[in-house]
Design a protein around this motif. Structure first.
Motif, PDB file in Angstrom:
ATOM      1  N   CYS A   1      36.127  53.279  56.266  1.00  0.00           N
ATOM      2  CA  CYS A   1      37.078  53.816  57.198  1.00  0.00           C
ATOM      3  C   CYS A   1      37.455  53.116  58.440  1.00  0.00           C
ATOM      4  O   CYS A   1      36.434  52.552  58.887  1.00  0.00           O
ATOM      5  CB  CYS A   1      36.559  55.233  57.520  1.00  0.00           C
ATOM      6  SG  CYS A   1      36.024  56.357  56.032  1.00  0.00           S
ATOM      7  N   GLU A   2      38.746  53.138  58.800  1.00  0.00           N
ATOM      8  CA  GLU A   2      39.045  52.666  60.054  1.00  0.00           C
ATOM      9  C   GLU A   2      40.116  53.451  60.693  1.00  0.00           C
ATOM     10  O   GLU A   2      41.129  53.705  59.819  1.00  0.00           O
ATOM     11  CB  GLU A   2      39.505  51.106  59.874  1.00  0.00           C
ATOM     12  CG  GLU A   2      39.966  50.480  61.264  1.00  0.00           C
ATOM     13  CD  GLU A   2      40.374  49.283  61.052  1.00  0.00           C
ATOM     14  OE1 GLU A   2      39.508  48.242  60.988  1.00  0.00           O
ATOM     15  OE2 GLU A   2      41.456  48.930  60.959  1.00  0.00           O
TER      16      GLU A   2
ATOM     17  N   ASN B   1      45.995  57.250  62.467  1.00  0.00           N
ATOM     18  CA  ASN B   1      46.077  56.065  61.633  1.00  0.00           C
ATOM     19  C   ASN B   1      44.910  55.713  60.736  1.00  0.00           C
ATOM     20  O   ASN B   1      44.591  54.537  60.614  1.00  0.00           O
ATOM     21  CB  ASN B   1      46.320  55.019  62.362  1.00  0.00           C
ATOM     22  CG  ASN B   1      47.680  55.104  63.481  1.00  0.00           C
ATOM     23  OD1 ASN B   1      48.277  55.892  63.279  1.00  0.00           O
ATOM     24  ND2 ASN B   1      48.437  53.870  64.009  1.00  0.00           N
ATOM     25  N   PHE B   2      44.483  56.765  60.141  1.00  0.00           N
ATOM     26  CA  PHE B   2      43.337  56.800  59.166  1.00  0.00           C
ATOM     27  C   PHE B   2      43.677  55.982  57.975  1.00  0.00           C
ATOM     28  O   PHE B   2      44.498  56.205  57.372  1.00  0.00           O
ATOM     29  CB  PHE B   2      42.776  58.289  58.999  1.00  0.00           C
ATOM     30  CG  PHE B   2      41.489  58.120  58.487  1.00  0.00           C
ATOM     31  CD1 PHE B   2      40.306  58.445  59.211  1.00  0.00           C
ATOM     32  CD2 PHE B   2      41.245  58.097  56.993  1.00  0.00           C
ATOM     33  CE1 PHE B   2      39.067  58.427  58.784  1.00  0.00           C
ATOM     34  CE2 PHE B   2      39.658  58.222  56.563  1.00  0.00           C
ATOM     35  CZ  PHE B   2      38.737  58.371  57.539  1.00  0.00           C
ATOM     36  N   ARG B   3      42.582  54.958  57.861  1.00  0.00           N
ATOM     37  CA  ARG B   3      42.737  54.077  56.547  1.00  0.00           C
ATOM     38  C   ARG B   3      41.461  54.044  55.868  1.00  0.00           C
ATOM     39  O   ARG B   3      40.363  53.984  56.466  1.00  0.00           O
ATOM     40  CB  ARG B   3      43.329  52.886  57.062  1.00  0.00           C
ATOM     41  CG  ARG B   3      44.729  52.724  57.633  1.00  0.00           C
ATOM     42  CD  ARG B   3      45.213  51.229  57.947  1.00  0.00           C
ATOM     43  NE  ARG B   3      45.204  50.376  56.752  1.00  0.00           N
ATOM     44  CZ  ARG B   3      45.873  50.254  55.807  1.00  0.00           C
ATOM     45  NH1 ARG B   3      47.093  51.257  55.805  1.00  0.00           N
ATOM     46  NH2 ARG B   3      46.005  49.627  54.669  1.00  0.00           N
ATOM     47  N   ILE B   4      41.603  53.842  54.574  1.00  0.00           N
ATOM     48  CA  ILE B   4      40.344  53.612  53.861  1.00  0.00           C
ATOM     49  C   ILE B   4      40.077  52.388  52.911  1.00  0.00           C
ATOM     50  O   ILE B   4      41.536  51.881  52.453  1.00  0.00           O
ATOM     51  CB  ILE B   4      39.889  54.904  53.137  1.00  0.00           C
ATOM     52  CG1 ILE B   4      40.638  55.158  51.756  1.00  0.00           C
ATOM     53  CG2 ILE B   4      39.592  55.874  53.919  1.00  0.00           C
ATOM     54  CD1 ILE B   4      40.386  56.240  50.686  1.00  0.00           C
ATOM     55  N   ASP B   5      39.264  51.665  52.681  1.00  0.00           N
ATOM     56  CA  ASP B   5      39.144  50.584  51.552  1.00  0.00           C
ATOM     57  C   ASP B   5      37.777  50.867  51.008  1.00  0.00           C
ATOM     58  O   ASP B   5      36.700  51.196  51.478  1.00  0.00           O
ATOM     59  CB  ASP B   5      38.948  49.170  52.118  1.00  0.00           C
ATOM     60  CG  ASP B   5      40.154  48.963  52.824  1.00  0.00           C
ATOM     61  OD1 ASP B   5      41.239  48.810  52.308  1.00  0.00           O
ATOM     62  OD2 ASP B   5      39.967  48.528  54.179  1.00  0.00           O
TER      63      ASP B   5
ATOM     64  N   LEU C   1      40.839  61.330  48.380  1.00  0.00           N
ATOM     65  CA  LEU C   1      39.619  60.648  48.902  1.00  0.00           C
ATOM     66  C   LEU C   1      39.925  60.432  50.446  1.00  0.00           C
ATOM     67  O   LEU C   1      39.092  60.797  51.361  1.00  0.00           O
ATOM     68  CB  LEU C   1      39.087  59.426  48.428  1.00  0.00           C
ATOM     69  CG  LEU C   1      37.795  58.826  48.934  1.00  0.00           C
ATOM     70  CD1 LEU C   1      36.714  59.890  49.065  1.00  0.00           C
ATOM     71  CD2 LEU C   1      37.412  57.595  48.025  1.00  0.00           C
ATOM     72  N   ARG C   2      40.905  59.930  50.870  1.00  0.00           N
ATOM     73  CA  ARG C   2      41.369  59.369  52.272  1.00  0.00           C
ATOM     74  C   ARG C   2      41.362  60.881  53.065  1.00  0.00           C
ATOM     75  O   ARG C   2      40.797  60.751  54.038  1.00  0.00           O
ATOM     76  CB  ARG C   2      42.496  58.831  52.388  1.00  0.00           C
ATOM     77  CG  ARG C   2      43.001  58.265  53.687  1.00  0.00           C
ATOM     78  CD  ARG C   2      44.284  57.483  53.875  1.00  0.00           C
ATOM     79  NE  ARG C   2      44.929  58.768  54.275  1.00  0.00           N
ATOM     80  CZ  ARG C   2      46.342  58.794  54.415  1.00  0.00           C
ATOM     81  NH1 ARG C   2      46.897  57.597  54.159  1.00  0.00           N
ATOM     82  NH2 ARG C   2      47.027  59.796  54.637  1.00  0.00           N
ATOM     83  N   HIS C   3      42.096  61.755  52.455  1.00  0.00           N
ATOM     84  CA  HIS C   3      42.297  62.882  53.315  1.00  0.00           C
ATOM     85  C   HIS C   3      40.884  63.752  53.340  1.00  0.00           C
ATOM     86  O   HIS C   3      40.450  64.041  54.234  1.00  0.00           O
ATOM     87  CB  HIS C   3      43.056  63.825  52.593  1.00  0.00           C
ATOM     88  CG  HIS C   3      43.327  65.310  52.978  1.00  0.00           C
ATOM     89  ND1 HIS C   3      43.858  65.473  53.986  1.00  0.00           N
ATOM     90  CD2 HIS C   3      42.751  66.524  52.643  1.00  0.00           C
ATOM     91  CE1 HIS C   3      43.986  66.763  54.647  1.00  0.00           C
ATOM     92  NE2 HIS C   3      43.240  67.379  53.830  1.00  0.00           N
TER      93      HIS C   3
END
Length: 146
Positions: free
Chosen positions: A89-90, A76-80, A9-11
């Motif tokens: 996404c940040e 520096n892609f991150r998800i919650d 999902l992050r990808h």
């Protein structure tokens, strides 16, 4: 969510962000509004646009200004997970931009910002931006088009 599904999902959402900024950089954002939900909010470093129509009009005005070269770099892609169909996404977004046609003089990024986004999954399985907020951390005096 199992780690492999979370990674997938992050990808997928990182690819969505990269595709969005590619549309802005390569096509002046002609079709950028299609990445947003009808009721989306887009907050640039300067002002806020509410709704897909307002976002579309912003990119139309950007094109009418004349030639502009931009590169939006995503890192520096991150998800919650917020819910089964909503994800926060940040990432760090570095903006290299100037008015004119290539080749332009090389300079450092004109802005380094935190991109703070919420995406919502649609009934067809695609994702649209519910909100995108750019929070500048570093800027020079080069004007942005926001």
């Amino acid at each position: 969510m199992p780690p492999k599904e979370l990674l997938a999902l992050r990808h997928e959402l990182e690819a969505l962000a990269i595709d969005f900024w590619h549309e802005v950089d390569r096509h002046d954002g002609r079709d950028a509004a299609r990445f947003y939900a009808e009721d989306a909010v887009f907050e640039t470093s300067i002002r806020e646009y509410r709704g897909r129509t307002a976002i579309h009009e912003f990119y139309n005005r950007r094109q009418q200004r004349g030639p502009r070269l931009s590169l939006h770099v995503v890192q520096n892609f991150r998800i919650d997970l917020l819910a089964a169909d909503r994800v926060h996404c940040e990432y760090i977004m570095s903006l290299y931009a100037a008015d004119g046609e290539p080749v332009l003089p090389s300079r450092p990024a004109i802005m380094i910002a935190i991109a703070d986004e919420v995406v919502r999954q649609q009934p067809d399985g695609s994702w649209l931006y519910e909100s995108r907020r750019l929070k500048p951390l570093f800027r020079d005096d080069t004007p942005t088009t926001g």
